[in-house]
Design a protein around this motif. Sequence first.
Motif, PDB file in Angstrom:
ATOM      1  N   SER A 110       3.355  60.096   8.972  1.00 49.81           N
ATOM      2  CA  SER A 110       1.994  60.160   9.510  1.00 49.81           C
ATOM      3  C   SER A 110       1.365  58.804   9.211  1.00 49.81           C
ATOM      4  N   ILE A 111       0.792  58.163  10.212  1.00 55.15           N
ATOM      5  CA  ILE A 111       0.227  56.819  10.026  1.00 55.15           C
ATOM      6  C   ILE A 111      -1.295  56.865  10.126  1.00 55.15           C
ATOM      7  N   HIS A 112      -1.940  56.278   9.126  1.00 54.53           N
ATOM      8  CA  HIS A 112      -3.408  56.193   9.104  1.00 54.53           C
ATOM      9  C   HIS A 112      -3.828  54.727   9.157  1.00 54.53           C
ATOM     10  N   PHE A 113      -4.736  54.406  10.057  1.00 58.12           N
ATOM     11  CA  PHE A 113      -5.382  53.096  10.087  1.00 58.12           C
ATOM     12  C   PHE A 113      -6.845  53.314   9.694  1.00 58.12           C
ATOM     13  N   TYR A 114      -7.349  52.425   8.823  1.00 55.75           N
ATOM     14  CA  TYR A 114      -8.745  52.540   8.376  1.00 55.75           C
ATOM     15  C   TYR A 114      -9.523  51.366   8.958  1.00 55.75           C
ATOM     16  N   ILE A 115     -10.478  51.686   9.818  1.00 47.17           N
ATOM     17  CA  ILE A 115     -11.239  50.669  10.553  1.00 47.17           C
ATOM     18  C   ILE A 115     -12.722  50.992  10.378  1.00 47.17           C
ATOM     19  N   GLU A 127       0.565  66.484   7.117  1.00 36.41           N
ATOM     20  CA  GLU A 127       0.154  65.590   6.016  1.00 36.41           C
ATOM     21  C   GLU A 127      -1.269  65.082   6.212  1.00 36.41           C
ATOM     22  N   THR A 128      -1.598  64.771   7.470  1.00 31.49           N
ATOM     23  CA  THR A 128      -2.950  64.286   7.762  1.00 31.49           C
ATOM     24  C   THR A 128      -3.977  65.389   7.503  1.00 31.49           C
ATOM     25  N   ILE A 129      -3.642  66.604   7.872  1.00 30.95           N
ATOM     26  CA  ILE A 129      -4.563  67.729   7.649  1.00 30.95           C
ATOM     27  C   ILE A 129      -4.842  67.921   6.159  1.00 30.95           C
ATOM     28  N   THR A 130      -3.792  67.849   5.338  1.00 30.40           N
ATOM     29  CA  THR A 130      -3.955  67.964   3.884  1.00 30.40           C
ATOM     30  C   THR A 130      -4.840  66.837   3.354  1.00 30.40           C
ATOM     31  N   TYR A 131      -4.574  65.619   3.848  1.00 28.13           N
ATOM     32  CA  TYR A 131      -5.339  64.439   3.432  1.00 28.13           C
ATOM     33  C   TYR A 131      -6.823  64.608   3.792  1.00 28.13           C
ATOM     34  N   GLU A 152     -10.577  45.201  13.269  1.00 26.89           N
ATOM     35  CA  GLU A 152     -10.272  44.811  11.889  1.00 26.89           C
ATOM     36  C   GLU A 152      -9.866  46.052  11.099  1.00 26.89           C
ATOM     37  N   THR A 153      -8.621  46.088  10.630  1.00 29.14           N
ATOM     38  CA  THR A 153      -8.118  47.238   9.889  1.00 29.14           C
ATOM     39  C   THR A 153      -8.096  46.924   8.394  1.00 29.14           C
ATOM     40  N   THR A 154      -8.810  47.729   7.614  1.00 28.56           N
ATOM     41  CA  THR A 154      -8.931  47.474   6.172  1.00 28.56           C
ATOM     42  C   THR A 154      -7.668  47.876   5.423  1.00 28.56           C
ATOM     43  N   LYS A 155      -7.052  48.982   5.851  1.00 26.32           N
ATOM     44  CA  LYS A 155      -5.881  49.483   5.132  1.00 26.32           C
ATOM     45  C   LYS A 155      -4.994  50.266   6.076  1.00 26.32           C
ATOM     46  N   VAL A 156      -3.693  50.242   5.779  1.00 31.06           N
ATOM     47  CA  VAL A 156      -2.721  51.062   6.503  1.00 31.06           C
ATOM     48  C   VAL A 156      -2.081  52.002   5.495  1.00 31.06           C
ATOM     49  N   LEU A 157      -1.973  53.271   5.868  1.00 29.99           N
ATOM     50  CA  LEU A 157      -1.345  54.267   5.003  1.00 29.99           C
ATOM     51  C   LEU A 157      -0.257  54.977   5.791  1.00 29.99           C
ATOM     52  N   ALA A 158       0.927  55.079   5.194  1.00 27.66           N
ATOM     53  CA  ALA A 158       1.999  55.892   5.781  1.00 27.66           C
ATOM     54  C   ALA A 158       2.264  57.042   4.831  1.00 27.66           C
ATOM     55  N   LEU A 159       2.201  58.259   5.348  1.00 31.35           N
ATOM     56  CA  LEU A 159       2.363  59.443   4.503  1.00 31.35           C
ATOM     57  C   LEU A 159       3.622  60.204   4.898  1.00 31.35           C
ATOM     58  N   SER A 160       4.301  60.723   3.886  1.00 33.38           N
ATOM     59  CA  SER A 160       5.414  61.637   4.121  1.00 33.38           C
ATOM     60  C   SER A 160       5.621  62.468   2.866  1.00 33.38           C
ATOM     61  N   ASP A 161       5.941  63.730   3.041  1.00 34.35           N
ATOM     62  CA  ASP A 161       6.246  64.576   1.883  1.00 34.35           C
ATOM     63  C   ASP A 161       7.614  64.236   1.294  1.00 34.35           C
ATOM     64  N   ASP A 162       8.374  63.404   2.011  1.00 38.39           N
ATOM     65  CA  ASP A 162       9.686  62.971   1.536  1.00 38.39           C
ATOM     66  C   ASP A 162       9.505  61.738   0.643  1.00 38.39           C
TER      67      ASP A 162
END
Length: 274
Positions: A110-115, A127-131, A152-162
Amino acid sequence: MQHSEIRLLVLDIDGTIAGKSNHIREPVLETIAAAQKRGVQVAIATGRMYRSALRFHQAVGSTLPLIAYQGAWIQDPMTQQILRRWSVPRAQLSELLDYFEQPKLRELLSIHFYIDDDLYVRAMTPETITYVERSGITPIVVGDLRSTLQMETTKVLALSDDIALIDSLLGSLQKQYTPAELYLTKSVATFFEATNPAANKGAAVKYLAEELLNLKPENVMAIGDNFNDLEMIQYAGIGIAMGNAPEAVQQIAQWVAPPVEVDGAAIALEKFLL
């Protein structure tokens, strides 16, 4: 070390002052208040979004700027002034997205971009729902994150339960990028994070202490529980890791507090400040 020299206490949120409950428990709040009565200023330093961290900043009664996004965003809630704001370099941002969207990875992450302190996602994954439940943030679902690459993206997050997948991701991207190109870390075992190379909690705490408060490292105590806290724990005169921290983080700390679920931060404050 003269514990009376401590003037600034810097606290991580998740796994440090907030455990499974997602709130700061009373014993921790009480010891923070007792430290403040002794003239110690308190700051929050988190990988969280600014607006997701704000309630914790308010709960501890901090009057200092809030360090969010691993230090890529530092804002003073009193004046709303943004003191520091660094974004992920655009070339690296595009490359990271290419990497995450490889066929073998695309369905696993699951990929999150923070803008602009908003969360952009491709889709609502488990994973995004839990987050989202923990952070209290409503994401903007865009389908294709390429549509955001001009922003402008402040942070990138990649989530996985693995957890093994996140470890291998971090390992291979650390070979691909030098620390001068990207700051790469894990904030929990299932979160891979990337920010501007200048942004980490150590640099942010140094800025807060030395530039804004005219303090030295020996006037700072920092408590954290994960790899994104390493630089801050190393910088501080008293750097403390939580009992729930990975072994490598515990090893660089001066003292290891009991885990978050037994109010380890309160025990650390009792020992070193009270």
